[in-house]
Design a protein around this motif. Structure first.
Motif, PDB file in Angstrom:
ATOM      1  N   LEU A  29      -0.206  -9.237   5.629  1.00 23.44           N
ATOM      2  CA  LEU A  29       0.101 -10.497   4.962  1.00 23.44           C
ATOM      3  C   LEU A  29      -1.107 -10.993   4.180  1.00 23.44           C
ATOM      4  O   LEU A  29      -0.987 -11.428   3.023  1.00 23.44           O
ATOM      5  N   PHE A  48       8.142 -21.693   1.254  1.00 19.64           N
ATOM      6  CA  PHE A  48       7.836 -20.319   1.693  1.00 19.64           C
ATOM      7  C   PHE A  48       8.439 -19.973   3.056  1.00 19.64           C
ATOM      8  O   PHE A  48       8.041 -18.992   3.670  1.00 19.64           O
ATOM      9  N   THR A  67       8.104 -11.822  -0.904  1.00 18.87           N
ATOM     10  CA  THR A  67       8.828 -12.768  -0.054  1.00 18.87           C
ATOM     11  C   THR A  67       9.991 -13.347  -0.834  1.00 18.87           C
ATOM     12  O   THR A  67      10.001 -13.340  -2.071  1.00 18.87           O
ATOM     13  N   TRP A 107       6.804 -15.649  12.502  1.00 19.50           N
ATOM     14  CA  TRP A 107       7.759 -16.157  11.522  1.00 19.50           C
ATOM     15  C   TRP A 107       8.660 -17.173  12.213  1.00 19.50           C
ATOM     16  O   TRP A 107       9.301 -16.872  13.222  1.00 19.50           O
ATOM     17  N   PHE A 111       8.483 -11.782   7.067  1.00 17.44           N
ATOM     18  CA  PHE A 111       7.372 -11.303   6.253  1.00 17.44           C
ATOM     19  C   PHE A 111       7.704  -9.949   5.631  1.00 17.44           C
ATOM     20  O   PHE A 111       8.326  -9.096   6.259  1.00 17.44           O
ATOM     21  N   ASP A 112       7.259  -9.768   4.400  1.00 17.65           N
ATOM     22  CA  ASP A 112       7.234  -8.433   3.776  1.00 17.65           C
ATOM     23  C   ASP A 112       8.607  -7.767   3.774  1.00 17.65           C
ATOM     24  O   ASP A 112       8.744  -6.574   4.034  1.00 17.65           O
ATOM     25  N   ARG A 113       9.646  -8.526   3.472  1.00 17.28           N
ATOM     26  CA  ARG A 113      10.988  -7.942   3.472  1.00 17.28           C
ATOM     27  C   ARG A 113      11.275  -7.146   2.206  1.00 17.28           C
ATOM     28  O   ARG A 113      12.206  -6.358   2.151  1.00 17.28           O
ATOM     29  N   HIS A 148       6.245 -12.827  -7.909  1.00 14.89           N
ATOM     30  CA  HIS A 148       5.415 -11.805  -7.294  1.00 14.89           C
ATOM     31  C   HIS A 148       4.573 -11.130  -8.357  1.00 14.89           C
ATOM     32  O   HIS A 148       5.051 -10.850  -9.458  1.00 14.89           O
ATOM     33  N   THR A 161       2.539 -12.968  -3.486  1.00 15.74           N
ATOM     34  CA  THR A 161       3.306 -14.153  -3.853  1.00 15.74           C
ATOM     35  C   THR A 161       2.435 -15.164  -4.584  1.00 15.74           C
ATOM     36  O   THR A 161       1.407 -15.596  -4.062  1.00 15.74           O
ATOM     37  N   GLU A 163      11.825 -19.533   3.480  1.00  8.80           N
ATOM     38  CA  GLU A 163      13.145 -18.990   3.172  1.00  8.80           C
ATOM     39  C   GLU A 163      14.257 -20.035   3.274  1.00  8.80           C
ATOM     40  O   GLU A 163      15.366 -19.729   3.740  1.00  8.80           O
TER      41      GLU A 163
END
Length: 559
Positions: free
Chosen positions: A301, A485, A67, A412, A60-62, A77, A317, A487
């Motif tokens: 989030l 979503f 994302t 996650w 999350f929130d990288r 985004h 997102t 990754e």
């Protein structure tokens, strides 16, 4: 001279999955401890080993609220000129890459090597009272714990190398304890050698890991890796190794190995499909999750995902029309194949996972219909409103009151059973086609794919297409919607070498216009241009590392 242990342990509030793991993984260690002090007692040895988990990739929130999905054709985004936009628009390279993980992953490898090297004689190091019955029991419990943790360190090393190789391809293999600046002096090893090394680490891990932490120590250890996690990682490693990016000659033996690795997870009987796809991502532990990372309670989030008409939401997102169109109709057909599909009523009779993953125009969210039309509560005209006509729903806790600053725990997911079924279906199809089997892999690709689609609450019709190529397209589309979503798309497109097709064209969205109460017109349009070049299938090593190596490190081809 004894070395000081820097940047040692703390999970800093980032918790692995499990109800009681917070007490275990949120401990801090004085950064001025020496190696001798750290590896002198059970507690400090254990805390150091647990701290290695902190180097697992965040989900999350990288990217400052963004994302990785927003760097693919699945989303964009709503912010401006952020890190994830750099990735999406191709504004990255050897001098700047928002997803550069070189330093963090090699730091994790250094700590794993340091832990394994210095805890080798742990049974004698922690020997204390073995005279009394209680002392003997405590000692044996501690011995078992550190033995398992040493096995987990081998798993984590394999995971770190996988995260490196999926980004950079060939990387140095470091087995001794080195500072980061010394890594640059080592040559990149051939990709096949990196794969063999990961498999060796995983084999060592599986020989000493627990099968489950359920029920052990009142579930306080839930969240530490198990043999199932090691098997799932081996499945992913071999799938990537068999894929076109790393297997240009299409050696079917590599696909066979990938299929066998995935079947080992399936045949273990330890995992199964969770019976509620929507709730799967609001849980930190269930029958499907193999390994996940639990985060401390927060609402960041939700603030970045809720439709902007809800107080406290700031936008984030925005799923793309490209992704929405990938969800089949309830008849098991694509929207171009199904004559009943109406582009003005596009969300009727669709794959149920669409509404479980994405907030669409008119959907009920937090007790009211979402107003995505121009002038609506959640539509254009509102600050940070969706640019595509959609908001993300997967992973989001719909029940939080942001006005009251309510929060909840999020997890996650690194590995889950649904991915393993998809790994198996993909690999089996490449070797045997949709319906072939072998003695080692007695389940067909079609059986695995249809088992996934038959999940309760999803119940999509079985896939009936014939031929390896047509079935391959179905598997790839199923991965896209099932794993949206999470990754995977960013890396799947790269390993399939489809970047020029998928990531070098515009992201599309929908503009909703209100005609009258209950009457709307939907106009589909391009909303964001993207850029991808052939050299972007793999990352460059940052120029700083290349320069430090003084010729020891070669740059990724094309960079």
């Amino acid at each position: 001279m004894m070395k000081n242990i820097k940047r040692m342990i703390p999970m800093l509030g980032l918790l692995l999955t499990g109800a009681c793991v917070e007490d275990v993984l949120d401990r801090r260690m004085d950064t001025n401890y020496t190696e001798e002090q750290v590896f002198s007692s059970y507690t400090t040895i254990r805390n150091f080993g647990i701290g290695i988990y902190n180097h697992l990739p965040a989900g999350f929130d990288r990217f400052n609220g963004g994302t990785l999905a927003s760097a693919t054709d699945d989303a964009l985004h709503s912010g401006q000129d952020g890190q994830v936009q750099q990735l999406a628009h191709g504004n990255w390279g050897a001098f700047s890459n928002p997803d550069d993980q070189w330093e963090g992953l090699y730091d994790g490898l250094r700590k794993a090597n340091l832990f394994l090297e210095n805890s080798e004689d742990f049974e004698n190091t922690i020997l204390r009272d073995t005279i009394t019955a209680q002392g003997k029991q405590t000692y044996q419990t501690q011995v078992n714990d550190l033995r398992w943790l040493r096995a987990e360190a081998h798993f984590l090393k394999a995971f770190f190398y996988f995260e490196l190789t999926k980004r950079y391809g060939e990387v140095p293999i470091i087995e001794e304890v080195l500072d980061l600046e010394d890594v640059s002096g080592h040559e990149r090893r051939p990709y096949g050698e990196c794969v063999d090394h990961m498999l060796s680490e995983l084999q060592q891990a599986m020989e000493g890991m627990r099968d489950t932490w359920d029920g052990y120590d009142e579930n306080r250890m839930l969240g530490r890796a198990t043999t199932g996690a090691a098997m799932a990682l081996r499945s992913r490693v071999l799938l990537y190794a068999a894929s076109p990016l790393h297997n240009p000659q299409n050696d079917l033996a590599k696909w066979q190995l990938a299929a066998e690795a995935a079947y080992e997870v399936i045949n273990s009987g330890r995992f199964g499909l969770f019976d509620n796809y929507g709730n799967l991502f609001r849980s930190s532990s269930n029958t499907e999750i193999i390994l996940s990372r639990r985060y401390a309670a927060s609402n960041s989030l939700e603030r970045s995902m809720y439709p902007v008409g809800f107080t406290g939401a700031v936008g984030g997102t925005n799923p793309s029309q490209n992704l929405v169109d990938a969800y089949q109709t309830a008849n098991g057909l694509s929207i171009t194949e199904d004559e009943s599909y109406d582009p003005q009523q596009p969300y009727q009779n669709r794959d149920p996972r669409l509404q479980m993953s994405i907030v669409t125009h008119g959907a009920t969210f937090k007790g009211r219909p979402v107003e995505i039309w121009r002038g609506g509560l959640d539509g254009p005209g509102r600050a940070r409103a969706t640019k595509t006509g959609y908001y993300q729903k997967k992973y989001v806790d719909e029940n939080l009151d942001l006005l009251q600053d309510r929060s909840s725990v999020h997890a996650w997911i690194y590995f889950r059973y649904g991915e393993v079924l998809l790994n198996y279906a993909e690999a089996m199809n490449e070797v045997y086609g949709p319906d072939g089997t072998s003695e080692m892999t007695p389940w067909s690709a079609r059986e695995a794919l249809n088992a996934l689609r038959a999940r309760p609450g999803v119940s999509m019709p079985p896939v009936t297409v014939d031929g390896k190529e047509a079935f391959r397209d179905m598997v790839r589309n199923e991965r896209r919607v099932e794993l949206a979503f999470e990754e995977h798309r960013y890396w799947d497109v790269r390993r399939w070498m489809l970047g020029m097709e998928a990531f070098n064209s515009a992201v599309r969205g929908v503009q909703v216009e209100k005609i009258a109460d209950g009457e709307f017109y939907l106009e589909y349009r391009e909303v964001d241009d993207r850029f991808f070049a052939p050299e972007m299938y793999l990352y460059p090593i940052q120029a700083e590392e290349i320069n430090k190596s003084r010729g020891g490190l070669s740059q990724t081809p094309g960079w």
